[in-house]
Design an enzyme around this catalytic site. Structure first.
Site, PDB file in Angstrom:
ATOM      1  N   ASP A  33       0.811  -1.206   0.000  1.00  0.00           N
ATOM      2  CA  ASP A  33       0.000   0.000   0.000  1.00  0.00           C
ATOM      3  C   ASP A  33       0.851   1.265   0.000  1.00  0.00           C
ATOM      4  O   ASP A  33       0.555   2.230  -0.687  1.00  0.00           O
ATOM      5  CB  ASP A  33      -0.909   0.034   1.231  1.00  0.00           C
ATOM      6  CG  ASP A  33      -1.980  -1.025   1.143  1.00  0.00           C
ATOM      7  OD1 ASP A  33      -2.106  -1.625   0.052  1.00  0.00           O
ATOM      8  OD2 ASP A  33      -2.686  -1.249   2.133  1.00  0.00           O
ATOM      9  N   GLU A  35       3.958   1.732  -1.035  1.00  0.00           N
ATOM     10  CA  GLU A  35       4.618   1.908  -2.328  1.00  0.00           C
ATOM     11  C   GLU A  35       3.620   2.503  -3.324  1.00  0.00           C
ATOM     12  O   GLU A  35       3.909   3.440  -4.063  1.00  0.00           O
ATOM     13  CB  GLU A  35       5.117   0.549  -2.838  1.00  0.00           C
ATOM     14  CG  GLU A  35       5.956   0.637  -4.085  1.00  0.00           C
ATOM     15  CD  GLU A  35       7.449   0.588  -3.752  1.00  0.00           C
ATOM     16  OE1 GLU A  35       8.232   0.485  -4.683  1.00  0.00           O
ATOM     17  OE2 GLU A  35       7.818   0.668  -2.568  1.00  0.00           O
ATOM     18  N   ASP A  37       0.869   4.196  -2.594  1.00  0.00           N
ATOM     19  CA  ASP A  37       0.554   5.571  -2.203  1.00  0.00           C
ATOM     20  C   ASP A  37       1.619   6.548  -2.683  1.00  0.00           C
ATOM     21  O   ASP A  37       1.313   7.642  -3.138  1.00  0.00           O
ATOM     22  CB  ASP A  37       0.417   5.685  -0.676  1.00  0.00           C
ATOM     23  CG  ASP A  37      -0.866   5.036  -0.179  1.00  0.00           C
ATOM     24  OD1 ASP A  37      -1.780   4.825  -1.003  1.00  0.00           O
ATOM     25  OD2 ASP A  37      -0.947   4.740   1.027  1.00  0.00           O
ATOM     26  N   LYS A 116      -7.710   4.550  11.165  1.00  0.00           N
ATOM     27  CA  LYS A 116      -8.094   4.217   9.796  1.00  0.00           C
ATOM     28  C   LYS A 116      -8.010   2.702   9.650  1.00  0.00           C
ATOM     29  O   LYS A 116      -6.926   2.126   9.679  1.00  0.00           O
ATOM     30  CB  LYS A 116      -7.147   4.900   8.809  1.00  0.00           C
ATOM     31  CG  LYS A 116      -7.539   4.688   7.376  1.00  0.00           C
ATOM     32  CD  LYS A 116      -6.672   5.537   6.457  1.00  0.00           C
ATOM     33  CE  LYS A 116      -7.157   5.443   5.022  1.00  0.00           C
ATOM     34  NZ  LYS A 116      -7.147   4.062   4.521  1.00  0.00           N
ATOM     35  N   ARG A 137     -18.212  -0.751  -1.647  1.00  0.00           N
ATOM     36  CA  ARG A 137     -17.971   0.584  -2.152  1.00  0.00           C
ATOM     37  C   ARG A 137     -17.942   0.601  -3.678  1.00  0.00           C
ATOM     38  O   ARG A 137     -18.352   1.558  -4.313  1.00  0.00           O
ATOM     39  CB  ARG A 137     -16.639   1.092  -1.598  1.00  0.00           C
ATOM     40  CG  ARG A 137     -16.257   2.454  -2.112  1.00  0.00           C
ATOM     41  CD  ARG A 137     -15.088   2.999  -1.303  1.00  0.00           C
ATOM     42  NE  ARG A 137     -14.681   4.284  -1.818  1.00  0.00           N
ATOM     43  CZ  ARG A 137     -13.858   4.425  -2.846  1.00  0.00           C
ATOM     44  NH1 ARG A 137     -13.379   3.367  -3.449  1.00  0.00           N
ATOM     45  NH2 ARG A 137     -13.538   5.625  -3.259  1.00  0.00           N
ATOM     46  N   LYS A 294     -10.959  14.344  10.727  1.00  0.00           N
ATOM     47  CA  LYS A 294     -12.071  15.012  10.050  1.00  0.00           C
ATOM     48  C   LYS A 294     -12.382  16.328  10.739  1.00  0.00           C
ATOM     49  O   LYS A 294     -12.368  16.396  11.978  1.00  0.00           O
ATOM     50  CB  LYS A 294     -13.331  14.134  10.117  1.00  0.00           C
ATOM     51  CG  LYS A 294     -13.300  12.927   9.211  1.00  0.00           C
ATOM     52  CD  LYS A 294     -14.610  12.176   9.329  1.00  0.00           C
ATOM     53  CE  LYS A 294     -14.638  10.990   8.397  1.00  0.00           C
ATOM     54  NZ  LYS A 294     -15.851  10.191   8.623  1.00  0.00           N
ATOM     55  N   CYS A 412      16.259 -32.610  -3.475  1.00  0.00           N
ATOM     56  CA  CYS A 412      16.332 -32.096  -2.111  1.00  0.00           C
ATOM     57  C   CYS A 412      17.756 -31.614  -1.859  1.00  0.00           C
ATOM     58  O   CYS A 412      18.715 -32.352  -2.098  1.00  0.00           O
ATOM     59  CB  CYS A 412      15.965 -33.189  -1.112  1.00  0.00           C
ATOM     60  SG  CYS A 412      16.363 -32.744   0.585  1.00  0.00           S
ATOM     61  N   CYS A 415      19.541 -34.193   0.764  1.00  0.00           N
ATOM     62  CA  CYS A 415      19.775 -35.622   0.559  1.00  0.00           C
ATOM     63  C   CYS A 415      19.751 -35.989  -0.908  1.00  0.00           C
ATOM     64  O   CYS A 415      19.857 -37.159  -1.249  1.00  0.00           O
ATOM     65  CB  CYS A 415      18.746 -36.449   1.321  1.00  0.00           C
ATOM     66  SG  CYS A 415      17.103 -36.354   0.598  1.00  0.00           S
TER      67      CYS A 415
HETATM   68 ZN   LIG Z   1      15.854 -34.652   1.675  1.00  0.00          ZN
END
Ligand SMILES: [Zn+2]
Length: 753
Positions: A33, A35, A37, A116, A137, A294, A412, A415
């Protein structure tokens, strides 16, 4: 120079359009948000200075939209405005100065300050006190009709005033508020997800939005949403003069308003209070991303009017970001005790919300792909409360072109076993049960508090014991002897003595704890409690798992050959085929309740056009599977995926060997003997539902103390359902199955109380 500005404006507009789409339409933002804004404000500033370059389709010229195609559209009685942002004290002072210039000289402004909320905006209409409509909205002019869903939210009154003493209901009242998850409700929702073996929700706001936009309002009802109301959009029959009066009036009507809103006699006072708010941000029950300030007097606010889409009389004061952008240096892979691979982002260290963050969770590779995060990207990191910092997404605009996509590894890293992604799973797994990393994690978990709670067995000790090949699995711990331990470096006599005695003590841990310590995927202490409530011993649980596994194998062996040859283009047939391949998760739960399996199954399988004998065979096989599943699948709070995990765990040869070794070593594998003081209920099976005079556990103990049995789900074998206040669907199921229903008093009467 001018060309530069023109292209910067165009560039910012394009980027913002993209992010608006991600945020409002897909509910899946890729930047944070703050960024957003910042970019929005940069564009606003540039356009203000160079209006000749502002594009007609600039994102600043329209408000965002959360409209989606699934709902009827509702026109709002007045535009649902957004707020301009202030980021520091200077912005606030500038805002007041500008306002004072627009008002008669000598005017003084008072303010109402409130948090807010970071939720989903909602507009609710009442006529003569009755809730008639609720809408999102949307784009500020038109919203989605979500009346049925909002009606399931308890803090949204269906009728006002709640207290008749508050006076008559207004002829018409349209209010505005915000729908959100309280932090604890969100945590609880994620605990439930975990208990069902489902992935956790990451973002409370998006989840609230998704919850409100369910097509089935019963789904919304399951989520614990809260509605806060803070403004009046339109009304008839009431006269109010200030914001402060609006809040008091809303409260008197029975709405949930923000209890901590305050009235400030000057901007200085508001600024002082804002600092205090920021300090206690993490202690609030809900997430906030700033404060709303306000102008208190409504007449002054009206006179100030609206600039673009923002009313001049109100402003959002945003807290400093708990988000920051940094560079993704690389990915490390963790392997958990279940073998699950977790990618972690290694970051160029960045300071967020008071701490330096150098790594952040990426959740899973699905998320990495969905967000299109690439090695070398600038990424936005969010940190909120005590949650581990996580990556919100890449800054697409910062790409240079040499970023490389991130793929799950093929092997993996610990392993070199080939990793697998089980059917329907989001995560990738190392399947190797003797993977050293998995063993290490499993052992760490096994000895931890809440599990076997073995003191003196920290990660270093475990690592040393694995290294010396003294332990290779959990059960080996119980076979440890003093001699070889004393030979290890750093293991003095006292230390060995203490370790062995805490291992000895661990053998007597309650069954529930032993079950938790096994590390079955999704089985924490809560689920272990559910299991030990329903199974008296490990052997019972294992027998049930084996029975289910056998019944499933039989189902697959007997029914799959009956399926007609593949018609690749028919997706209905293919879906059915998939379901028949996973009968314990896809079929058994669905047909467990209710009678007459045959006709229901026939309806389901009609597209396959099976001959009657085949249908009869499938039904018989499924019935057998259902009977096997019933003890496990009817446990309330335990979903089919979790049941699947449990069955898989107990039917695995390696796990069976470990369990056998633990049993031989004398580890407790039985539930505590129930103390039976009476026999009034012997042979009877009870199901409890609704709120009773004592906690459910106590009533259950009472039934058991008198020889009765308590189970989770209603079936034909249930003797009685005991219904307290606001009982659930179990009463309906009891009626359907002809099971008698008792009140708590009637139960107590049976006991001669
Ligand atoms: Zn593994």
């Amino acid at each position: 120079m001018t060309n530069d500005i023109r292209s910067r404006i165009a560039n910012l507009s394009d980027q913002l359009h993209f992010h608006i789409y991600r945020y409002h339409v897909l509910n899946d933002p890729v930047i944070g948000d703050s960024e957003y804004d910042r970019m929005f404000r940069d564009l606003q500033d540039l356009e203000a200075e160079h209006p000749q370059y502002a594009r007609a389709d600039s994102p600043t010229q329209r408000v965002g939209s959360d409209l989606s195609g699934d709902f009827a559209k509702v026109a709002h009685p007045a535009p649902i405005l957004s707020l301009a942002n202030a980021f520091d004290e200077a912005d606030l002072r500038h805002w007041e100065e500008r306002n004072l210039r627009l008002l008669p000289s000598g005017s003084r402004l008072r303010y109402v300050l409130q948090p807010k909320l970071d939720g989903l905006a909602i507009v609710i209409s009442y006529e003569n006190g009755e809730l008639i409509r609720a809408a999102t909205r949307g784009n500020g002019v038109t919203g989605d009709d979500v009346t049925a869903n909002v009606k399931t939210i308890r803090s949204a009154p269906l009728r006002i005033p709640l207290d008749p003493a508050a006076g008559p209901a207004p002829a018409r009242l349209v209010v505005r508020g915000e729908i959100l998850f309280h932090k604890d409700s969100f945590l609880e929702l994620n605990r439930e997800q975990a208990a069902q073996g489902l992935p956790a929700y990451v973002n409370a706001r998006n989840t609230a939005s998704g919850s409100l936009k369910q097509k089935d309002s019963r789904e919304t009802a399951k989520r614990k949403l809260t509605a806060y109301i803070y403004d009046i959009v339109d009304s008839q029959g009431i006269e109010l003069e200030s914001e402060w009066q609006i809040l008091r009036y809303l409260k008197s009507m029975g709405f949930k308003v923000l209890a901590d809103a305050s009235r400030c006699s000057s901007l200085d006072e508001a600024i002082e209070q804002a600092a205090a708010w920021e300090a206690r941000r993490d202690d609030l029950p809900f997430e906030i991303d700033g404060l709303v300030l306000k102008v208190d007097e409504l007449s002054a606010a009206r006179e100030l009017g609206v600039a673009g889409k923002d009313p001049r009389g109100a402003i959002a004061f945003k807290f400093p970001a708990e988000e920051a952008a940094t560079t993704l240096l690389g990915i490390t892979i963790g392997v958990g005790r279940t073998g699950k691979l977790t990618p972690t982002a290694q970051l160029e260290p960045v300071f967020i919300g008071g701490v330096t963050v150098s790594s952040a969770s990426l959740h899973n590779y699905d998320q990495v792909a969905a967000l299109d995060i690439r090695q070398g990207d600038r990424v936005v990191i969010k940190r909120s409360g005590d949650v581990i910092p996580y990556v919100i997404g890449p800054v697409i605009g910062a790409r240079k072109g040499d970023e490389t996509p991130i793929q799950p590894p093929q092997l993996c890293p610990f392993c070199v076993a080939e990793v697998v992604q089980p059917d329907g799973a989001i995560d990738w797994y190392c399947p190797n049960q003797i993977c050293p990393e998995r063993i290490m994690r499993a052992l760490e978990f096994f000895v931890s508090r809440g599990a076997m709670d073995i003191e003196g067995m920290g990660p270093q000790t475990i690592a040393a014991l694995i290294e010396e090949r003294l332990i290779q699995d959990e059960a080996d711990i119980f076979a440890l002897q003093a001699e070889p331990l004393l030979a290890l470096e750093g293991f003095a006599e006292k230390k060995v003595e203490n370790l062995l005695s805490s291992i000895e003590a661990a053998k007597a841990r309650p069954f529930e704890q032993v079950l938790t310590s096994l590390g079955i995927d999704g089985v924490g202490s809560t689920v272990a409690g559910l299991l030990t409530d329903n199974f008296a011993s490990m052997a019972d649980l294992q027998a049930t798992a084996e029975l289910i596994s056998k019944a499933e194998a039989s189902f697959l062996r007997n029914t799959l050959p009956l399926l007609p040859a593949a018609a690749a283009d028919d997706s209905d047939v293919e879906k059915l085929r998939q379901r028949l391949r996973h009968p314990t998760t896809e079929l058994a739960p669905r047909y467990m309740q209710g009678a007459e399996l045959g006709p229901r199954l026939e309806r389901l399988l009609r597209p396959l056009q099976l001959p009657v004998e085949s249908l009869t065979l499938v039904a018989a096989q499924l019935q057998q599977l259902i009977d096997a599943c019933r003890p496990l699948h009817t446990i309330e709070g335990l979903g089919p995926i979790l049941a699947r995990n449990i069955v898989d765990w107990f039917t695995d040869a390696h796990n069976q060997t470990v369990l056998k070794k633990m049993q031989a070593a004398g580890v407790n594998m039985k539930a505590e003997e129930k103390k039976v003081s009476g026999t009034a209920l012997t042979g009877q099976t009870f199901v409890l539902t609704g709120t009773m005079s004592a906690p459910r556990g106590e009533i259950k103990a009472l039934v058991e103390a008198n020889g009765g049995k308590v189970t989770g789900g209603v079936s034909k074998k249930t003797s009685f359902v005991v219904a307290g206040d606001s009982p659930g669907s179990k009463v309906e199921k009891a009626e359907k199955n002809g099971v008698p229903i008792l009140s708590e008093d009637e139960l107590r009467a049976l006991l001669g109380e």
